[in-house]
Design a protein around this motif. Structure first.
Motif, PDB file in Angstrom:
ATOM      1  N   PRO A 180      28.726   8.045 -13.313  1.00 18.28           N
ATOM      2  CA  PRO A 180      28.899   6.714 -12.720  1.00 18.28           C
ATOM      3  C   PRO A 180      28.839   6.786 -11.189  1.00 18.28           C
ATOM      4  CG  PRO A 180      30.524   7.071 -14.446  1.00 18.28           C
ATOM      5  CD  PRO A 180      29.832   8.393 -14.208  1.00 18.28           C
ATOM      6  N   GLY A 181      28.078   5.885 -10.609  1.00 11.04           N
ATOM      7  CA  GLY A 181      27.940   5.842  -9.159  1.00 11.04           C
ATOM      8  C   GLY A 181      26.812   6.684  -8.603  1.00 11.04           C
ATOM      9  N   ALA A 182      26.187   7.504  -9.454  1.00 14.47           N
ATOM     10  CA  ALA A 182      25.071   8.323  -8.983  1.00 14.47           C
ATOM     11  C   ALA A 182      23.859   7.440  -8.703  1.00 14.47           C
ATOM     12  CB  ALA A 182      24.708   9.387 -10.026  1.00 14.47           C
ATOM     13  N   VAL A 183      23.000   7.923  -7.832  1.00 10.27           N
ATOM     14  CA  VAL A 183      21.724   7.268  -7.544  1.00 10.27           C
ATOM     15  C   VAL A 183      20.666   7.942  -8.403  1.00 10.27           C
ATOM     16  CG1 VAL A 183      19.956   6.918  -5.770  1.00 10.27           C
ATOM     17  CG2 VAL A 183      22.376   6.657  -5.192  1.00 10.27           C
ATOM     18  N   HIS A 184      19.862   7.150  -9.085  1.00  6.02           N
ATOM     19  CA  HIS A 184      18.796   7.717  -9.914  1.00  6.02           C
ATOM     20  C   HIS A 184      17.540   7.883  -9.069  1.00  6.02           C
ATOM     21  CE1 HIS A 184      15.835   7.373 -13.456  1.00  6.02           C
ATOM     22  NE2 HIS A 184      16.278   8.609 -13.368  1.00  6.02           N
ATOM     23  N   LEU A 185      17.146   9.136  -8.864  1.00  7.53           N
ATOM     24  CA  LEU A 185      15.953   9.450  -8.090  1.00  7.53           C
ATOM     25  C   LEU A 185      15.296  10.682  -8.704  1.00  7.53           C
ATOM     26  CD1 LEU A 185      14.094   8.900  -5.689  1.00  7.53           C
ATOM     27  CD2 LEU A 185      15.672  10.232  -4.265  1.00  7.53           C
ATOM     28  N   PRO A 186      14.414  10.476  -9.690  1.00  4.33           N
ATOM     29  CA  PRO A 186      13.750  11.621 -10.309  1.00  4.33           C
ATOM     30  C   PRO A 186      13.021  12.466  -9.265  1.00  4.33           C
ATOM     31  CG  PRO A 186      13.358   9.621 -11.583  1.00  4.33           C
ATOM     32  CD  PRO A 186      14.010   9.204 -10.291  1.00  4.33           C
ATOM     33  N   SER A 187      13.018  13.761  -9.490  1.00  5.94           N
ATOM     34  CA  SER A 187      12.413  14.697  -8.528  1.00  5.94           C
ATOM     35  C   SER A 187      11.000  14.300  -8.137  1.00  5.94           C
ATOM     36  CB  SER A 187      12.398  16.117  -9.103  1.00  5.94           C
ATOM     37  OG  SER A 187      13.708  16.591  -9.253  1.00  5.94           O
ATOM     38  N   ALA A 188      10.203  13.877  -9.097  1.00  8.43           N
ATOM     39  CA  ALA A 188       8.807  13.523  -8.806  1.00  8.43           C
ATOM     40  C   ALA A 188       8.697  12.329  -7.867  1.00  8.43           C
ATOM     41  CB  ALA A 188       8.060  13.228 -10.099  1.00  8.43           C
ATOM     42  N   ASP A 189       9.736  11.492  -7.814  1.00 11.85           N
ATOM     43  CA  ASP A 189       9.711  10.284  -6.981  1.00 11.85           C
ATOM     44  C   ASP A 189      10.283  10.486  -5.582  1.00 11.85           C
ATOM     45  OD1 ASP A 189       8.728   9.053  -9.251  1.00 11.85           O
ATOM     46  OD2 ASP A 189      10.618   8.067  -9.757  1.00 11.85           O
ATOM     47  N   ILE A 190      10.845  11.650  -5.322  1.00 10.95           N
ATOM     48  CA  ILE A 190      11.525  11.874  -4.042  1.00 10.95           C
ATOM     49  C   ILE A 190      10.622  11.623  -2.837  1.00 10.95           C
ATOM     50  CG2 ILE A 190      12.582  13.663  -2.586  1.00 10.95           C
ATOM     51  CD1 ILE A 190      14.041  14.611  -5.158  1.00 10.95           C
ATOM     52  N   PRO A 191       9.414  12.168  -2.796  1.00  8.49           N
ATOM     53  CA  PRO A 191       8.597  11.951  -1.587  1.00  8.49           C
ATOM     54  C   PRO A 191       8.351  10.471  -1.281  1.00  8.49           C
ATOM     55  CG  PRO A 191       7.655  13.714  -2.896  1.00  8.49           C
ATOM     56  CD  PRO A 191       8.746  13.079  -3.729  1.00  8.49           C
ATOM     57  N   GLU A 192       8.172   9.650  -2.309  1.00  5.62           N
ATOM     58  CA  GLU A 192       7.854   8.235  -2.095  1.00  5.62           C
ATOM     59  C   GLU A 192       9.088   7.341  -1.948  1.00  5.62           C
ATOM     60  OE1 GLU A 192       6.644   9.783  -5.111  1.00  5.62           O
ATOM     61  OE2 GLU A 192       4.946  10.557  -3.973  1.00  5.62           O
ATOM     62  N   ARG A 193      10.213   7.704  -2.589  1.00  6.93           N
ATOM     63  CA  ARG A 193      11.341   6.772  -2.657  1.00  6.93           C
ATOM     64  C   ARG A 193      12.590   7.177  -1.892  1.00  6.93           C
ATOM     65  NH1 ARG A 193      13.021   5.924  -8.272  1.00  6.93           N
ATOM     66  NH2 ARG A 193      14.293   4.312  -7.334  1.00  6.93           N
ATOM     67  N   ALA A 194      12.705   8.423  -1.471  1.00  6.67           N
ATOM     68  CA  ALA A 194      13.943   8.890  -0.844  1.00  6.67           C
ATOM     69  C   ALA A 194      14.336   8.047   0.368  1.00  6.67           C
ATOM     70  CB  ALA A 194      13.824  10.356  -0.452  1.00  6.67           C
ATOM     71  N   ALA A 195      13.395   7.768   1.236  1.00  9.41           N
ATOM     72  CA  ALA A 195      13.713   7.038   2.473  1.00  9.41           C
ATOM     73  C   ALA A 195      14.243   5.637   2.190  1.00  9.41           C
ATOM     74  CB  ALA A 195      12.489   6.971   3.374  1.00  9.41           C
ATOM     75  N   SER A 196      13.815   5.016   1.101  1.00  9.36           N
ATOM     76  CA  SER A 196      14.286   3.658   0.789  1.00  9.36           C
ATOM     77  C   SER A 196      15.624   3.656   0.065  1.00  9.36           C
ATOM     78  CB  SER A 196      13.240   2.906  -0.040  1.00  9.36           C
ATOM     79  OG  SER A 196      13.104   3.488  -1.321  1.00  9.36           O
ATOM     80  N   LEU A 197      16.056   4.807  -0.483  1.00  3.76           N
ATOM     81  CA  LEU A 197      17.307   4.875  -1.243  1.00  3.76           C
ATOM     82  C   LEU A 197      18.424   5.625  -0.537  1.00  3.76           C
ATOM     83  CD1 LEU A 197      15.939   5.681  -4.818  1.00  3.76           C
ATOM     84  CD2 LEU A 197      16.898   3.514  -4.014  1.00  3.76           C
ATOM     85  N   LEU A 198      18.082   6.513   0.379  1.00  2.00           N
ATOM     86  CA  LEU A 198      19.068   7.426   0.945  1.00  2.00           C
ATOM     87  C   LEU A 198      19.125   7.315   2.460  1.00  2.00           C
ATOM     88  CD1 LEU A 198      18.006  10.510  -1.191  1.00  2.00           C
ATOM     89  CD2 LEU A 198      19.930   8.960  -1.648  1.00  2.00           C
TER      90      LEU A 198
END
Length: 158
Positions: free
Chosen positions: A65-83
């Motif tokens: 609970p409370g974790a952010v879902h960010l699959p490894s394959a999506d990190i390059p494209e989505r990390a900046a918008s989530l973290l």
């Protein structure tokens, strides 16, 4: 002539105290265990974001609970918008037999994030009786007495 038997565990002798101090300090800089992650999350101000690096089906099955879902394959494209790059990250995946959290931590570090890996992954989170969230809401499973004391989330190994 007598031959001294060398202990299998000591075929390679222990490191010097200085080398051991450097190694174990570094190890703790890269890893956190599930008990410490849970205690930090319970504090209300953990000082990090917990990232689940597993795929969609695994996330839906159960996640912290409370974790952010960010699959490894999506990190390059989505990390900046989530973290937030100023906030440390702790990654987790399935468990000790999986390098998913390590791959996620590496990908995040390469993007400039400060990151640690939660050793044991969701497997040990669940085995220690800590809460998981899935389609049916939040639940706790019985503690596996091989991984944690029954009736306590703390192993008292601090």
């Amino acid at each position: 002539m007598t031959k001294t038997q060398i202990s299998a565990a000591l075929r390679v002798p222990p490191a010097t105290p200085d080398e051991a101090t450097a190694f174990f300090t570094a190890r703790l800089a890269f890893q956190a265990d599930v008990s410490d992650v849970h205690a930090s999350l319970q504090s209300g101000d953990p000082g990090f974001v917990l990232v689940d690096s597993r795929g969609d089906a695994a996330w839906a099955q159960a996640h912290v609970p409370g974790a952010v879902h960010l699959p490894s394959a999506d990190i390059p494209e989505r990390a900046a918008s989530l973290l937030d790059s100023a906030v440390p990250i702790i990654t987790y995946c399935w468990g000790p037999g999986c390098d998913g959290a390590t791959r996620a931590a590496l990908a995040l570090a390469q993007l400039g994030y400060r990151v640690k890996e939660m050793i044991g992954g969701i497997e040990y989170w669940i085995r220690e009786g800590l809460p998981v969230e899935g389609a049916d809401g939040v639940e706790r499973r019985a503690v596996d007495p091989l991984t944690a004391p029954v009736g306590s989330a703390l192993c008292a190994c601090q």
